[in-house]
Design a protein around this motif. Structure first.
Motif, mmCIF file in Angstrom:
data_model
loop_
_atom_site.group_PDB
_atom_site.id
_atom_site.type_symbol
_atom_site.label_atom_id
_atom_site.label_comp_id
_atom_site.label_asym_id
_atom_site.label_seq_id
_atom_site.Cartn_x
_atom_site.Cartn_y
_atom_site.Cartn_z
ATOM 1 N N TYR A 1 -0.525 16.356 -171.736
ATOM 2 C CA TYR A 1 -1.104 16.761 -170.453
ATOM 3 C C TYR A 1 -1.329 15.571 -169.526
ATOM 4 C CZ TYR A 1 -1.551 21.357 -172.479
ATOM 5 O OH TYR A 1 -1.257 22.576 -173.049
ATOM 6 N N THR A 2 -1.547 14.403 -170.100
ATOM 7 C CA THR A 2 -1.642 13.185 -169.279
ATOM 8 C C THR A 2 -0.289 12.888 -168.645
ATOM 9 O OG1 THR A 2 -3.365 12.291 -170.720
ATOM 10 C CG2 THR A 2 -2.202 10.733 -169.296
ATOM 11 N N LEU A 3 0.781 13.044 -169.433
ATOM 12 C CA LEU A 3 2.133 12.809 -168.916
ATOM 13 C C LEU A 3 2.495 13.829 -167.837
ATOM 14 C CD1 LEU A 3 3.911 12.046 -172.313
ATOM 15 C CD2 LEU A 3 3.503 10.409 -170.462
ATOM 16 N N LEU A 4 2.106 15.077 -168.052
ATOM 17 C CA LEU A 4 2.377 16.101 -167.035
ATOM 18 C C LEU A 4 1.674 15.774 -165.727
ATOM 19 C CD1 LEU A 4 2.137 19.378 -169.183
ATOM 20 C CD2 LEU A 4 4.205 18.389 -168.187
ATOM 21 N N ARG A 5 0.419 15.346 -165.841
ATOM 22 C CA ARG A 5 -0.315 14.982 -164.617
ATOM 23 C C ARG A 5 0.339 13.795 -163.914
ATOM 24 N NH1 ARG A 5 -4.816 16.251 -167.814
ATOM 25 N NH2 ARG A 5 -5.129 14.058 -168.390
ATOM 26 N N SER A 6 0.813 12.831 -164.713
ATOM 27 C CA SER A 6 1.482 11.665 -164.130
ATOM 28 C C SER A 6 2.737 12.068 -163.361
ATOM 29 C CB SER A 6 1.852 10.669 -165.226
ATOM 30 O OG SER A 6 0.696 10.189 -165.888
ATOM 31 N N ALA A 7 3.399 13.118 -163.856
ATOM 32 C CA ALA A 7 4.614 13.611 -163.198
ATOM 33 C C ALA A 7 4.314 14.645 -162.127
ATOM 34 C CB ALA A 7 5.554 14.206 -164.232
ATOM 35 N N GLN A 8 3.032 14.922 -161.907
ATOM 36 C CA GLN A 8 2.593 15.903 -160.905
ATOM 37 C C GLN A 8 3.127 17.301 -161.214
ATOM 38 O OE1 GLN A 8 4.067 13.771 -157.433
ATOM 39 N NE2 GLN A 8 2.012 12.967 -157.020
ATOM 40 N N ILE A 9 3.122 17.624 -162.511
ATOM 41 C CA ILE A 9 3.568 18.937 -162.980
ATOM 42 C C ILE A 9 2.345 19.730 -163.424
ATOM 43 C CG2 ILE A 9 4.927 20.169 -164.724
ATOM 44 C CD1 ILE A 9 6.765 17.745 -164.850
ATOM 45 N N PRO A 10 2.235 20.992 -163.041
ATOM 46 C CA PRO A 10 1.098 21.808 -163.485
ATOM 47 C C PRO A 10 0.994 21.846 -165.001
ATOM 48 C CG PRO A 10 2.339 22.944 -161.771
ATOM 49 C CD PRO A 10 3.147 21.741 -162.159
ATOM 50 N N ASN A 11 -0.223 21.800 -165.519
ATOM 51 C CA ASN A 11 -0.437 21.768 -166.966
ATOM 52 C C ASN A 11 0.068 23.017 -167.682
ATOM 53 O OD1 ASN A 11 -1.535 19.255 -166.901
ATOM 54 N ND2 ASN A 11 -3.659 19.906 -167.136
ATOM 55 N N ASP A 12 0.212 24.130 -166.958
ATOM 56 C CA ASP A 12 0.636 25.372 -167.612
ATOM 57 C C ASP A 12 2.147 25.535 -167.626
ATOM 58 O OD1 ASP A 12 -0.035 27.709 -164.858
ATOM 59 O OD2 ASP A 12 1.206 25.916 -164.982
ATOM 60 N N LEU B 1 10.916 17.023 -172.451
ATOM 61 C CA LEU B 1 11.246 15.666 -172.875
ATOM 62 C C LEU B 1 10.002 14.851 -173.194
ATOM 63 C CD1 LEU B 1 14.048 14.875 -170.262
ATOM 64 C CD2 LEU B 1 14.386 15.109 -172.722
ATOM 65 N N PHE B 2 8.879 15.178 -172.549
ATOM 66 C CA PHE B 2 7.644 14.438 -172.769
ATOM 67 C C PHE B 2 7.139 14.554 -174.208
ATOM 68 C CE2 PHE B 2 7.314 12.588 -168.928
ATOM 69 C CZ PHE B 2 6.808 13.302 -167.848
ATOM 70 N N LYS B 3 7.585 15.576 -174.908
ATOM 71 C CA LYS B 3 7.136 15.749 -176.286
ATOM 72 C C LYS B 3 7.718 14.693 -177.220
ATOM 73 C CE LYS B 3 6.428 20.762 -175.979
ATOM 74 N NZ LYS B 3 6.811 22.086 -176.526
ATOM 75 N N HIS B 4 8.662 13.924 -176.721
ATOM 76 C CA HIS B 4 9.384 12.999 -177.581
ATOM 77 C C HIS B 4 9.123 11.533 -177.239
ATOM 78 C CE1 HIS B 4 11.340 16.647 -178.856
ATOM 79 N NE2 HIS B 4 11.610 16.899 -177.594
#
Length: 333
Positions: free
Chosen positions: A31-42, A22-25
């Motif tokens: 990767y900034t959004l993933l870090r904000s959500a505490q999700i691994p970048n991979d 969903l972050f792609k939209h």
């Protein structure tokens, strides 16, 4: 599964992958959004060195989506996600058809396989049947967005399983923001009860105990289609099934989506689109596709797209295409 305290509520990695997409939209570096959500970048790569993540990752995604988009955009994005990807993914795994209740009970067990914190079940209370989502209430910012998502998801699930026979009538929610929930797509006619201990949907007994016909979803891998990246693309996706109703006045679109007419106009105008023109273009696009299907007569195509008679359909088509439907079919056969 007994409702006992968990040391850590975890979610299957594949579920987090779906939500992370969903972050792609929304605006922001992925990767900034993933870090904000505490999700691994991979998470969005093919790396398979882990199978589960904490449930907080999904909560964070929904919270960030809710805070990054307007209320209308959040609702449409999540409805598109549920309709296009999330609900079909669960329905494809169901096998119980002897009653809606048994199918929902099976769904509840499925949900526990992807998250050990999931607790959705059927219950009879006060002489009525309910589908209940149990989640400990918290004033944390993510809770309202998570409950909004759950209401959208359950509404779509019940609609699919009953082939539209069920309509939301009584809904209990844990949150107190009544206006926010009433504005959700397809929920405008529901009676909401706020500050309840659980989220619950009332289901009439004759629907709950009746057999159902599960839709045939054979290619689960095809369910992860690109999600809309704007209000316009989301609007086109969710309004397309209703184009066969004819010209679809904006008042009817407003009723279907439970979004104010002026809000629809303002959102579309911000993307350089006029509602009437958009609907005409979408109807024409669908008509052109139908005309390429030789198994439908010209009259049948017109009727399918809401035209009362073939002469009316022919005149409208010729005005837009400078040729008759028959001439178009001949050129593209």
């Amino acid at each position: 599964m007994p409702n006992t305290p968990q040391i850590m509520t975890v979610v299957d990695k594949k579920e987090v992958e779906l939500f992370a997409e969903l972050f792609k939209h929304i605006d922001g570096e992925i990767y900034t959004l993933l870090r904000s959500a505490q999700i691994p970048n991979d998470i969005l790569t093919s790396n398979d060195h882990y199978d589960y993540l904490p449930e907080t990752t999904v909560k964070n995604v929904v919270k960030i989506m809710g805070e990054s988009a307007s209320r209308e955009e959040f609702s449409l994005f999540m409805w598109s996600f549920c309709k296009q990807t999330y609900v079909p993914r669960f329905v494809a795994k169901l096998s119980q058809q002897d009653s809606l209740k048994n199918a929902l009970d099976q769904f509840g067990e499925q949900l526990k396989l992807v998250s050990n914190g999931a607790n959705v079940y059927t219950k009879q209370s006060g002489g009525k049947w309910w589908l209940v989502r149990e989640k400990p209430f918290t004033n944390a910012p993510w809770f309202k967005f998570a409950e909004l998502f759950s209401v959208i998801f359950i509404n779509e699930l019940l609609s699919v399983l009953t082939q539209g026979r069920w309509k939301p009538s009584e809904v209990g929610i844990q949150n107190g923001d009544l206006e926010c929930f009433q504005s959700l797509p397809q929920m405008g006619s529901a009676q909401f009860y706020t500050h309840r201990p659980v989220t619950a949907f009332e289901i009439p007994e004759d629907i709950m105990l009746a057999p159902i016909v599960l839709p045939k979803i054979t290619q689960v891998s095809d369910l992860t289609k690109p999600l809309p990246s704007s209000f316009l693309s989301a609007f086109k996706l969710v309004i397309k099934p209703y184009l066969t109703m004819g010209k679809l006045p904006i008042s009817l679109a407003s009723e279907i989506l439970n979004i104010h007419v002026r809000t629809i106009q303002r959102r579309l105008e911000s993307e350089g689109v006029v509602y009437k023109t958009l609907i005409e273009e979408m109807v024409l696009e669908q008509v052109l596709e139908l005309l390429k299907q030789s198994d439908l007569s010209i009259t049948q195509v017109g009727a399918k797209m809401g035209y009362s008679d073939s002469s009316h359909f022919t005149r409208a088509f010729k005005r837009q295409m400078n040729m008759t439907p028959r001439q178009y079919r001949k050129e593209h056969s």
